[in-house]
Design a protein around this motif. Sequence first.
Motif, short mmCIF file in Angstrom:
data_model
loop_
_atom_site.label_atom_id
_atom_site.label_comp_id
_atom_site.label_asym_id
_atom_site.label_seq_id
_atom_site.Cartn_x
_atom_site.Cartn_y
_atom_site.Cartn_z
N THR A 94 40.42 59.34 104.89
CA THR A 94 41.43 58.28 104.84
C THR A 94 42.56 58.69 103.90
N SER A 95 43.73 58.13 104.15
CA SER A 95 44.89 58.45 103.32
C SER A 95 45.89 57.32 103.41
N ALA A 96 46.89 57.34 102.51
CA ALA A 96 48.01 56.39 102.55
C ALA A 96 47.53 54.94 102.55
N GLY A 97 46.68 54.62 101.59
CA GLY A 97 46.19 53.25 101.48
C GLY A 97 45.11 53.14 100.42
N ASN A 98 44.59 51.93 100.25
CA ASN A 98 43.55 51.65 99.27
C ASN A 98 42.19 52.05 99.82
N PRO A 99 41.49 52.99 99.17
CA PRO A 99 40.19 53.42 99.69
C PRO A 99 39.14 52.32 99.72
N LEU A 106 32.66 51.80 106.31
CA LEU A 106 32.33 53.04 107.00
C LEU A 106 30.98 53.60 106.54
N LYS A 107 30.75 53.59 105.24
CA LYS A 107 29.50 54.15 104.73
C LYS A 107 28.28 53.34 105.18
N GLU A 108 28.44 52.04 105.31
CA GLU A 108 27.36 51.20 105.84
C GLU A 108 26.98 51.59 107.26
N ARG A 109 27.89 52.23 107.95
CA ARG A 109 27.67 52.66 109.33
C ARG A 109 27.38 54.15 109.43
N GLY A 110 27.02 54.76 108.31
CA GLY A 110 26.58 56.15 108.30
C GLY A 110 27.67 57.19 108.33
N VAL A 111 28.89 56.80 107.93
CA VAL A 111 30.02 57.73 107.96
C VAL A 111 30.26 58.31 106.57
N THR A 112 30.47 59.60 106.50
CA THR A 112 30.89 60.27 105.27
C THR A 112 32.38 60.05 105.10
N VAL A 113 32.81 59.58 103.91
CA VAL A 113 34.21 59.20 103.69
C VAL A 113 34.85 60.07 102.61
N VAL A 114 36.02 60.58 102.94
CA VAL A 114 36.81 61.36 101.99
C VAL A 114 38.19 60.72 101.92
N HIS A 115 38.77 60.64 100.72
CA HIS A 115 40.09 60.03 100.57
C HIS A 115 41.06 61.04 99.99
N VAL A 116 42.30 61.02 100.49
CA VAL A 116 43.34 61.95 100.05
C VAL A 116 44.18 61.29 98.97
N VAL A 117 44.36 61.99 97.84
CA VAL A 117 45.12 61.44 96.71
C VAL A 117 46.11 62.48 96.20
N SER A 118 47.04 62.01 95.34
CA SER A 118 48.03 62.92 94.76
C SER A 118 48.08 62.82 93.24
N SER A 119 47.08 62.14 92.65
CA SER A 119 47.07 61.99 91.20
C SER A 119 45.65 61.74 90.70
N VAL A 120 45.47 61.93 89.40
CA VAL A 120 44.17 61.65 88.77
C VAL A 120 43.85 60.16 88.89
N LYS A 121 44.85 59.33 88.68
CA LYS A 121 44.67 57.88 88.75
C LYS A 121 44.07 57.45 90.08
N PHE A 122 44.62 57.96 91.16
CA PHE A 122 44.12 57.55 92.48
C PHE A 122 42.82 58.25 92.84
N ALA A 123 42.59 59.43 92.27
CA ALA A 123 41.31 60.10 92.47
C ALA A 123 40.17 59.27 91.87
N LEU A 124 40.41 58.74 90.68
CA LEU A 124 39.40 57.90 90.03
C LEU A 124 39.18 56.61 90.80
N VAL A 135 40.23 64.61 98.39
CA VAL A 135 41.21 65.68 98.59
C VAL A 135 42.36 65.42 97.62
N ALA A 136 42.60 66.34 96.71
CA ALA A 136 43.74 66.23 95.80
C ALA A 136 44.84 67.13 96.33
N GLU A 137 45.96 66.51 96.70
CA GLU A 137 47.03 67.22 97.39
C GLU A 137 48.25 67.38 96.50
#
Length: 314
Positions: A94-99, A106-124, A135-137
């Motif tokens: 997922t990207s461009a939004g609130n994770p 998604l995880k409740e339905r057995g999906v592995t989730v990765v989120h794309v961020v551009s800062s430490v703040k959003f990574a946390l 993904v830190a871009e």
Amino acid sequence: MSNKITTLFQIQYPIIQAGMIWNSGWKLASASSNSGILGLIGAGSMYPEVLREHIQKCKKATDRPFGVNVPMLYPNIEEIMNIIVEEEVKIVFTSAGNPKTWTAWLKERGVTVVHVVSSVKFALKAQEAGVDAVVAEGFEAGGHNGREESTTLTLIPMVREALEIPLIAAGGIATGQGMLAAMILGADGVQVGSRFVASIESSAHQAFKEEVVSAKEGATHLTLKELAPVRVIKNKFYNDIVELYKTSPSIDDLKNLLGRARSKRGMFEGDLEEGELEIGQIAGLIHDIKPVAQIVEDMLSEYEVAKQNVQTIF
């Protein structure tokens, strides 16, 4: 090559082919997965039923793991997520939004989730939301980007210092040397976009692929920060943006210039003058268009040579 990323996605090599709009259809995703890396379908440029078709074709073309990249700012998001689950896709970036919006669902339905961020703040924030990896871009990346302008060289070690979950580096990575550098800085794997645009299997227009290959240092620029920051090749459309900025434009003025389907016009339809040509700074190191399998093989060979070269420095 086994580590946290290969284990998480059940792939051979810790490389992710980015899910880019107008470039990452089922042909690119399946070819990437068949090469031992993780292929991603870019849902951002697809209507829901088109996405379903690409997922179904990808499943027929590969028996290896693949995923879907979903920019959450696009419409039809609920329908898109439901299709992903219905088609039993097990990996979503997922990207461009609130994770927090979709991660738990998604995880409740057995999906592995990765989120794309551009800062430490959003990574946390992504880690707090329960994603499986981040993904830190960096600022060098093509397409839509963060406003912070943190380069990959500085972003990756800062995110690594703050994060506990697996970290994937993105932005300016198209070679094995770049992959090794990112992993030395603390990444567990890399996401590669621009290099795969210039592949045989990419769904990009041939004229756009050739424009990427001919790009030199300084050919791209990050612009339209007031809307959504995007790195593009400098062309007539870009020059029109520059001229508009001289008039202190309003948000509406910028939106009117951008219009609709500008990226489709450039990358998918091949309008090199009026289209939005999204690509990373690393385009200056991309000199040919070749099959995905060859790109992956080259990266892995370069990676091994780079490791040996590093050992000779000390």
